[in-house]
Every structure is written in C-alpha cells, then in structure tokens.
Motif scaffolding. Structure first.
Motif, mmCIF file in Angstrom:
data_model
loop_
_atom_site.group_PDB
_atom_site.id
_atom_site.type_symbol
_atom_site.label_atom_id
_atom_site.label_comp_id
_atom_site.label_asym_id
_atom_site.label_seq_id
_atom_site.Cartn_x
_atom_site.Cartn_y
_atom_site.Cartn_z
ATOM 1 N N ASP A 179 -5.998 1.466 -13.175
ATOM 2 C CA ASP A 179 -6.948 0.137 -12.496
ATOM 3 C C ASP A 179 -6.930 -0.383 -11.592
ATOM 4 O O ASP A 179 -8.195 -0.717 -10.961
ATOM 5 C CB ASP A 179 -5.212 -1.248 -12.999
ATOM 6 C CG ASP A 179 -5.142 -1.332 -14.245
ATOM 7 O OD1 ASP A 179 -5.799 -0.750 -15.229
ATOM 8 O OD2 ASP A 179 -4.065 -1.569 -14.185
ATOM 9 N N ARG A 180 -5.890 -0.089 -10.403
ATOM 10 C CA ARG A 180 -7.262 0.701 -8.973
ATOM 11 C C ARG A 180 -8.448 1.006 -9.018
ATOM 12 O O ARG A 180 -9.033 0.169 -7.793
ATOM 13 C CB ARG A 180 -5.745 0.523 -8.191
ATOM 14 C CG ARG A 180 -4.889 -0.226 -7.625
ATOM 15 C CD ARG A 180 -3.465 0.411 -7.372
ATOM 16 N NE ARG A 180 -3.819 1.215 -6.204
ATOM 17 C CZ ARG A 180 -2.870 1.902 -6.187
ATOM 18 N NH1 ARG A 180 -1.898 2.655 -6.027
ATOM 19 N NH2 ARG A 180 -2.801 2.397 -3.851
ATOM 20 N N LEU A 234 -4.938 8.031 0.488
ATOM 21 C CA LEU A 234 -6.550 7.854 0.087
ATOM 22 C C LEU A 234 -6.308 6.401 -1.129
ATOM 23 O O LEU A 234 -7.360 5.154 -0.794
ATOM 24 C CB LEU A 234 -7.490 8.811 -0.459
ATOM 25 C CG LEU A 234 -7.708 10.108 -0.092
ATOM 26 C CD1 LEU A 234 -7.820 11.491 -0.840
ATOM 27 C CD2 LEU A 234 -8.783 10.033 0.658
ATOM 28 N N TYR A 235 -5.896 6.114 -2.056
ATOM 29 C CA TYR A 235 -5.567 5.102 -2.286
ATOM 30 C C TYR A 235 -5.186 3.620 -1.650
ATOM 31 O O TYR A 235 -5.646 2.291 -1.932
ATOM 32 C CB TYR A 235 -4.243 4.891 -3.594
ATOM 33 C CG TYR A 235 -4.420 5.381 -4.947
ATOM 34 C CD1 TYR A 235 -5.641 5.639 -5.861
ATOM 35 C CD2 TYR A 235 -4.542 6.800 -5.171
ATOM 36 C CE1 TYR A 235 -5.835 5.774 -7.237
ATOM 37 C CE2 TYR A 235 -4.785 7.197 -6.277
ATOM 38 C CZ TYR A 235 -5.445 6.821 -7.009
ATOM 39 O OH TYR A 235 -5.655 7.357 -8.632
ATOM 40 N N SER A 236 -4.320 3.978 -0.942
ATOM 41 C CA SER A 236 -4.201 2.959 0.291
ATOM 42 C C SER A 236 -5.264 3.088 1.485
ATOM 43 O O SER A 236 -5.750 1.142 0.927
ATOM 44 C CB SER A 236 -2.667 3.372 1.028
ATOM 45 O OG SER A 236 -2.394 3.251 0.597
ATOM 46 N N ARG A 237 -5.590 3.818 1.558
ATOM 47 C CA ARG A 237 -7.265 3.296 2.067
ATOM 48 C C ARG A 237 -8.004 2.542 1.162
ATOM 49 O O ARG A 237 -8.856 1.126 1.651
ATOM 50 C CB ARG A 237 -7.655 4.479 2.275
ATOM 51 C CG ARG A 237 -8.771 4.317 3.662
ATOM 52 C CD ARG A 237 -9.201 5.806 4.130
ATOM 53 N NE ARG A 237 -10.837 5.615 5.085
ATOM 54 C CZ ARG A 237 -10.625 5.465 6.449
ATOM 55 N NH1 ARG A 237 -9.477 5.741 7.158
ATOM 56 N NH2 ARG A 237 -11.301 5.490 7.355
ATOM 57 N N LEU A 238 -8.436 2.797 0.483
ATOM 58 C CA LEU A 238 -9.496 2.184 -1.147
ATOM 59 C C LEU A 238 -9.180 0.876 -1.250
ATOM 60 O O LEU A 238 -9.583 0.125 -0.906
ATOM 61 C CB LEU A 238 -9.266 3.381 -2.263
ATOM 62 C CG LEU A 238 -10.464 2.547 -3.742
ATOM 63 C CD1 LEU A 238 -11.869 2.594 -2.944
ATOM 64 C CD2 LEU A 238 -10.203 3.064 -4.476
ATOM 65 N N ASP A 239 -7.759 1.059 -1.403
ATOM 66 C CA ASP A 239 -7.315 -0.579 -1.917
ATOM 67 C C ASP A 239 -7.785 -1.499 -0.510
ATOM 68 O O ASP A 239 -7.611 -2.803 -0.731
ATOM 69 C CB ASP A 239 -5.426 -0.366 -1.734
ATOM 70 C CG ASP A 239 -5.469 -0.233 -3.537
ATOM 71 O OD1 ASP A 239 -6.259 0.014 -3.862
ATOM 72 O OD2 ASP A 239 -3.645 0.462 -3.928
ATOM 73 N N PHE A 240 -7.869 -1.264 0.860
ATOM 74 C CA PHE A 240 -7.680 -2.155 1.349
ATOM 75 C C PHE A 240 -9.278 -2.835 1.795
ATOM 76 O O PHE A 240 -9.067 -3.725 1.927
ATOM 77 C CB PHE A 240 -7.038 -1.139 3.217
ATOM 78 C CG PHE A 240 -7.861 -1.759 4.555
ATOM 79 C CD1 PHE A 240 -6.588 -2.475 4.471
ATOM 80 C CD2 PHE A 240 -8.980 -1.629 5.256
ATOM 81 C CE1 PHE A 240 -6.779 -3.566 5.922
ATOM 82 C CE2 PHE A 240 -9.666 -2.056 6.163
ATOM 83 C CZ PHE A 240 -8.154 -3.250 6.684
#
Length: 203
Positions: free
Chosen positions: A72-73, A39-45
């Motif tokens: 922070d992200r 989920l974090y990777s998808r949000l970052d993208f």
C-alpha cells in the motif's frame, strides 16, 4: 520534522559482528531489514511532505487508523509520483500557452502601432489641374494591403468629389496614392479634411 538519515549500506558496520569477520546469516538479514525499514521511512517522509504541506502525521500512525502494508505504501508513492508528473506537465503547457500569447500580443501591438504611425504621418498634396479637376497625392500611407487605399477613395467620394481614376504604388515601406477627382468650386478643402480623417482612422 527532519528527514530520516539515509540507511547504512547493505552489509555495513551496523551489527557486523566482532573481529571484522564475515557476518553470519542472521546479522546479514537483520542489516537488510534495518536498511529496508530506513528506506521505507525515508519514502514515507518524502511522500507525506510533498503531498501534505501541513506535515500531518501519515495515515499509518494516526490514532485508530490501521497500519499501511508495504504494498500500500509503495502504491501511494507511485500515485504521488504520477500526480506530480502530470501536474508538472500541465504547468509546462500553461507556461508555453502564456508565452505564445504574450508574443502574439506584442507582435500585434507593434504592427498596429506601426500602421497607426504611418497613417498619422501620411502627407496629402493637392494639385489643381483646371476645370474643377484636382490631383490628390497621398504619401506615407500603410502599404500592407489595399484597405487604406479604398478607404481614401471612398472618403473623397463621400466628401463630394467625383473620382476619375485612382491608383496606388508601394516604394519600400511607404505607399503612394494618386487620386484624380472633380470637385465643385470651393469644395477641395472639405475633401482633403475628410481624406485626412479617413487616413487617421477617425471614420
């Protein structure tokens, strides 16, 4: 760069253990971490591609840059959402302003064109009443206000006519001006020309 696939549902088949039995706590925790990381990777993208069309690598993976913490992200994502919302609202407001301005300009142009057309179509008729007295009848002038009427009377006076009385009435979308004026011998043609010029807006 392709967007990361959505994470498997929590407690799904990833690492679910053999035999289809209930997974142990370590497996459940591992699945939860995998799901959160996805989920974090998808949000970052989504944030990176939305705020940086050049698809530059995120600060977390740039050489020499410290990795961003999860808070922070999340804060970066929240700031991006706020900025995007504000930008959308500004664009909507700008669209409303442009639409209102276009409607106003169109309405003003239509009104001006209608007034100009009515003035150009105004008809002037002169009746000689004797002893230098003439009745000037103007039909089809703009009836919106008395400005055109006063301009017509002033034009007659400026051309040498001595106005005895004048009045105007409105019938439907047309106005009728009646001007009784004393004009010296041979001067009525000059008065009429000056009057027509005033009705056209030439002066």
């Amino acid at each position: 760069m392709e967007m990361p696939p959505p994470p498997p549902p929590f407690g799904g088949p990833a690492g679910g253990g053999a035999g289809g039995g209930k997974p142990d706590r370590k497996t459940v925790e591992r699945n939860r971490r995998n799901q959160m990381n996805a989920l974090y990777s998808r949000l970052d993208f989504l944030v990176r591609t939305g705020s940086s069309p050049s698809s530059a690598p995120p600060a977390a993976v740039q050489r020499g840059a410290p990795a961003m913490t999860r808070p922070d992200r999340l804060e970066e994502a929240a700031a991006y959402i706020r900025q995007t919302t504000e930008r959308v609202e500004r664009l909507k407001e700008r669209k409303r302003e442009l639409t209102a301005a276009a409607r106003g300009a169109s309405s003003s142009s239509s009104s001006s064109a209608a007034a100009a057309g009515a003035a150009a179509a105004a008809e002037v008729e002169v009746q000689h009443l004797g002893s230098g007295l003439h009745a000037i009848l103007v039909t089809g002038a703009p009836p919106s206000d008395g400005a055109s009427f006063h301009r017509a009377v002033r034009a007659v006076e400026e051309a040498g006519g001595e106005v005895q009385n004048a009045h105007f009435s409105v019938v439907g979308a047309r106005a009728i001006y009646t001007i009784h004026t004393l004009v010296a011998e041979g001067g009525i043609e000059r008065v009429v020309q000056r009057l027509r010029a005033a009705l056209r807006g030439d002066s």
